[in-house]
Design an enzyme around this catalytic site. Structure first.
Site, PDB file in Angstrom:
ATOM      1  N   CYS A 128      36.746 -20.721  -5.987  1.00  0.00           N
ATOM      2  CA  CYS A 128      37.470 -21.116  -5.111  1.00  0.00           C
ATOM      3  C   CYS A 128      38.966 -21.716  -5.538  1.00  0.00           C
ATOM      4  CB  CYS A 128      37.098 -22.423  -4.327  1.00  0.00           C
ATOM      5  SG  CYS A 128      35.889 -22.769  -3.431  1.00  0.00           S
ATOM      6  N   HIS A 152      38.551 -19.232   4.457  1.00  0.00           N
ATOM      7  CA  HIS A 152      39.061 -19.816   3.445  1.00  0.00           C
ATOM      8  C   HIS A 152      38.213 -18.179   2.493  1.00  0.00           C
ATOM      9  CE1 HIS A 152      38.447 -21.495  -0.400  1.00  0.00           C
ATOM     10  NE2 HIS A 152      36.767 -21.687  -0.050  1.00  0.00           N
TER      11      HIS A 152
END
Length: 389
Positions: free
Chosen positions: A90, A334
């Site tokens: 991430c 995301h």
């Protein structure tokens, strides 16, 4: 590493719409955003001296493991210059920003482009879940959900037992961020939520309901960083990258704090900025409870203090310390490699006073935080950036 030789500015960039684009290849998602970024800043491909591309799962889901940076940037007219693909789960995009910052700060380049791009959706959702599982050393507990939700649920239950939080607090965070996303035309999820609706939604793994969790989306964001000298020569203005801090996790845990906490400490020290100086924060919230943990790890309040901030509305737009005014990971979306780059641009626009209906009044210091992957009890990698006017 010694003190940087020159200041680095965010000249600007572009964020594409985040959403589920199952039928679009990653190049189709990324190329328009690169072109828009160059046009927004007023530069051409000839001005770019190097490029970094943040992407986590191009190999697993798009079939391109080795030369993704070159594949994504060539259609936008970028060639010949050094290009590097950055993979750190991430934190892939935010680490790419850090590498670009470092290359400019220490005198290697004057103008660097950073692209964050991800195509996480797939016709076979199991492929997406398997790709996500590759960003951790934790074995998946269920083929029907991300392993990260299992970890987030465990953390949420521990937090409730320790500090007295309830699922209603997590629901309030989800509702707050969806309201923020309603002001963001690029957000993946914009329909309003209610606390009652969030609590009544399908349980993913207790105490997390579906509305508390971010879904799988695709998207791209592109930012251009420049040296102060380059900006002066070209008549550019921008926010200053006051600190760019990156750390790796400690599997067995660290007495000094987790990766996010340690990255934040280093960033504050480097910039000479206190947590109380932060006007606005964009944090890594793959689930609603994680926003509370991040706020505390970043020292924006004491341990357990995020509960009161939520109850008071302090983290909402118009509150004392607005958090995830973009909508955050749960509502803006995301697309893994793109998120960290988008955060930088969201903060940059806020500091420039160009955030429109989502503008945080008087924003002077912005913080962007990402935590990538899982390594034992810690995030595998964490980044914290501080931007100032």
């Amino acid at each position: 590493m010694g003190r940087p030789a020159q200041r680095v500015l965010v000249a600007g960039g572009a964020i594409g719409r985040f959403g589920r684009f199952v039928d679009q290849p990653l190049t189709a998602i990324a190329t328009p955003v690169v072109r828009d970024a160059l046009a927004t800043v007023g530069l051409t491909t000839k001005d770019i001296e190097a490029a970094f591309v943040g992407n986590a799962f191009g190999g697993a889901l798009a079939g391109q493991e080795s030369i993704l940076a070159q594949v994504l940037l060539a259609p936008a007219g970028l060639a010949r210059i050094p290009m590097r693909t950055v993979k750190n789960a991430c934190s892939s995009g935010s680490d790419a920003v850090h590498l670009a910052w470092s290359a400019i700060a220490y005198g290697q380049y004057d103008c660097v482009l950073v692209l964050g791009a991800e195509k996480l959706t797939h016709g076979d959702k199991a492929r997406s879940f398997a790709a996500l599982a590759s960003a951790t050393d934790h074995p998946p507990q269920s083929g029907g959900r991300s392993v990260f939700m299992d970890v987030n649920a465990e953390r949420a239950n521990t937090y409730m037992a320790r500090y007295g939080a309830t699922p209603m607090h997590f629901a309030k965070v989800a509702v707050k961020n969806r309201a923020h996303a309603g002001l963001n035309e690029r957000a993946a999820e914009r329909a309003p939520l209610t606390v009652e609706g969030v609590l009544a939604d399908k349980v993913v793994i207790a105490p997390l309901t579906r509305a508390m969790c971010g879904g799988m989306v695709d998207g791209a964001a592109c930012v251009i960083l420049v040296s102060e000298d380059f900006a002066r020569r070209r008549g550019l203005t921008g926010s200053v990258v006051a600190a760019s801090s990156v750390v790796s996790g400690v599997p067995e845990g660290d007495a000094e704090g987790n990766a996010t906490h340690r990255a934040a400490q280093a960033a504050y020290e480097s910039a000479g900025i206190a947590p109380s100086d932060v006007s606005i924060a964009e944090v890594h919230d793959p689930s609603a409870p994680q926003e509370l943990f991040d706020i505390e790890d970043l020292m924006l309040c004491p341990r357990g203090g995020a509960i009161a901030l939520v109850d008071e509305g302090a983290t909402s737009l118009g509150g004392r310390i607005p958090v995830n005014v973009s909508g955050g990971l749960t509502s803006r979306g995301h697309p893994v490699g793109a998120t960290g780059v988008a955060q930088i641009l969201e903060i940059h626009e806020q500091l420039a006073g160009r955030a429109g209906a989502a503008q945080v009044a008087g924003a002077k210091v912005g913080l962007a935080q990402m935590a990538g992957g899982l390594l034992g009890r810690d995030s595998a990698f964490a980044t914290v950036h501080l931007l100032t006017v």
